[in-house]
Design a protein around this motif. Structure first.
Motif, PDB file in Angstrom:
ATOM      1  N   ALA A 159       0.831  -1.204   0.000  1.00  0.00           N
ATOM      2  CA  ALA A 159       0.000   0.000   0.000  1.00  0.00           C
ATOM      3  C   ALA A 159       0.867   1.257   0.000  1.00  0.00           C
ATOM      4  O   ALA A 159       0.562   2.235  -0.704  1.00  0.00           O
ATOM      5  CB  ALA A 159      -0.925   0.001   1.213  1.00  0.00           C
ATOM      6  N   ARG A 160       1.961   1.236   0.784  1.00  0.00           N
ATOM      7  CA  ARG A 160       2.877   2.383   0.792  1.00  0.00           C
ATOM      8  C   ARG A 160       3.474   2.617  -0.587  1.00  0.00           C
ATOM      9  O   ARG A 160       3.559   3.755  -1.068  1.00  0.00           O
ATOM     10  CB  ARG A 160       4.012   2.148   1.791  1.00  0.00           C
ATOM     11  N   THR A 161       3.912   1.536  -1.208  1.00  0.00           N
ATOM     12  CA  THR A 161       4.537   1.644  -2.527  1.00  0.00           C
ATOM     13  C   THR A 161       3.566   2.241  -3.543  1.00  0.00           C
ATOM     14  O   THR A 161       3.948   3.080  -4.375  1.00  0.00           O
ATOM     15  CB  THR A 161       5.015   0.258  -2.995  1.00  0.00           C
ATOM     16  N   GLU A 162       2.306   1.833  -3.464  1.00  0.00           N
ATOM     17  CA  GLU A 162       1.295   2.360  -4.382  1.00  0.00           C
ATOM     18  C   GLU A 162       1.030   3.843  -4.124  1.00  0.00           C
ATOM     19  O   GLU A 162       0.864   4.634  -5.072  1.00  0.00           O
ATOM     20  CB  GLU A 162       0.005   1.553  -4.244  1.00  0.00           C
ATOM     21  N   LEU A 163       0.992   4.244  -2.853  1.00  0.00           N
ATOM     22  CA  LEU A 163       0.796   5.649  -2.517  1.00  0.00           C
ATOM     23  C   LEU A 163       1.947   6.501  -3.051  1.00  0.00           C
ATOM     24  O   LEU A 163       1.733   7.586  -3.595  1.00  0.00           O
ATOM     25  CB  LEU A 163       0.696   5.821  -1.001  1.00  0.00           C
ATOM     26  N   ILE A 164       3.162   6.002  -2.880  1.00  0.00           N
ATOM     27  CA  ILE A 164       4.343   6.739  -3.340  1.00  0.00           C
ATOM     28  C   ILE A 164       4.340   6.874  -4.855  1.00  0.00           C
ATOM     29  O   ILE A 164       4.591   7.951  -5.406  1.00  0.00           O
ATOM     30  CB  ILE A 164       5.622   6.034  -2.860  1.00  0.00           C
ATOM     31  N   ALA A 165       4.028   5.785  -5.544  1.00  0.00           N
ATOM     32  CA  ALA A 165       4.002   5.823  -7.011  1.00  0.00           C
ATOM     33  C   ALA A 165       2.938   6.791  -7.504  1.00  0.00           C
ATOM     34  O   ALA A 165       3.167   7.556  -8.459  1.00  0.00           O
ATOM     35  CB  ALA A 165       3.744   4.420  -7.557  1.00  0.00           C
ATOM     36  N   ALA A 166       1.771   6.791  -6.873  1.00  0.00           N
ATOM     37  CA  ALA A 166       0.690   7.694  -7.284  1.00  0.00           C
ATOM     38  C   ALA A 166       1.076   9.150  -7.052  1.00  0.00           C
ATOM     39  O   ALA A 166       0.803  10.026  -7.889  1.00  0.00           O
ATOM     40  CB  ALA A 166      -0.583   7.357  -6.517  1.00  0.00           C
ATOM     41  N   ALA A 167       1.714   9.423  -5.915  1.00  0.00           N
ATOM     42  CA  ALA A 167       2.131  10.797  -5.613  1.00  0.00           C
ATOM     43  C   ALA A 167       3.177  11.276  -6.615  1.00  0.00           C
ATOM     44  O   ALA A 167       3.138  12.426  -7.069  1.00  0.00           O
ATOM     45  CB  ALA A 167       2.673  10.873  -4.192  1.00  0.00           C
ATOM     46  N   ARG A 168       4.111  10.409  -6.963  1.00  0.00           N
ATOM     47  CA  ARG A 168       5.118  10.783  -7.968  1.00  0.00           C
ATOM     48  C   ARG A 168       4.463  11.067  -9.316  1.00  0.00           C
ATOM     49  O   ARG A 168       4.826  12.016 -10.007  1.00  0.00           O
ATOM     50  CB  ARG A 168       6.140   9.646  -8.124  1.00  0.00           C
TER      51      ARG A 168
END
Length: 218
Positions: A105-114
């Protein structure tokens, strides 16, 4: 799929089983070692379970899963209670799956923010800042460029026991959010009220951004 209320009760029972199983008194080292080996074998048997929801749904088959682990290893339960051994194993597997799901979930949040061109991403936020210990606030905000993250929390003052708000900077992996350094030496601050906390948080963001810029230049 098991409903959430039932799932919570099941997970709570697993934790209780884990505590009971490992609270083996009397210095019975062999019994303790057997418990550890059995739990590890059952966890291996649960290796194909890929989500916490699936794990809860597998609980009714716990006796069969334990039997499979015993057959595969040649171990026996001895005097150990089957329900405690099974519950402890399910608790251990649940912890591992939960960690995997949280990381994903963290990885997905980071990718979306980028993808959105953001400078910061909120990896975690729960509770109410004004509620004190009734609903303790906590958050993690990461600077995408550097991985430096501001961790906010409400916790008791060591002297008075009253609720205080804290801000700490840690360094995370900028792509996964995994902890890299729990004390990069930037800030560890305490505030007695919400207004000063919010002001301090805004100022700390600027400090983080300046630090990140200096690191890029350096």
């Amino acid at each position: 799929m098991t409903d959430e209320m039932t799932a919570r009760a099941i997970r709570s029972a697993w934790r209780a089983s884990e505590q009971s199983l490992y609270s083996i008194g009397g210095g019975d080292v062999e019994r303790y070692q057997l418990a550890v080996r059995l739990v590890r074998a059952i966890v291996d048997e649960l290796g194909g379970v890929r989500s916490t929801d699936e794990l809860v749904d597998r609980w009714p088959q716990a006796a069969e899963i334990v039997a499979g682990a015993l057959d595969g290893t040649g171990l026996t339960l001895g005097a150990l209670p089957l329900d405690q051994v099974a519950g402890a194993a399910f608790a251990l597997r649940h912890a591992a799956l939960q960690a995997e799901e949280t990381r994903r979930a963290r990885t997905e949040l980071i990718a979306a923010a980028r993808s959105d061109g953001a400078d910061w991403v909120v990896l975690h936020e729960t509770g109410d800042l004004l509620a004190g210990f009734a609903d303790p606030y906590g958050s993690t905000r990461m600077h995408l460029g550097s991985g430096l993250a501001i961790v906010a929390a409400v916790q008791p003052d060591l002297t008075t026991g009253v609720a205080v708000r804290t801000l700490t900077v840690v360094r995370l992996d900028p792509h996964t959010g995994d902890l890299v350094d729990d004390d990069p030496g930037i800030a560890d601050l305490t505030y007695s009220d919400s207004a000063s906390f919010r002001s301090g948080e805004a100022a700390l963001r600027e400090v983080v951004e300046e630090t990140a810029a200096a690191e890029r230049i350096g």
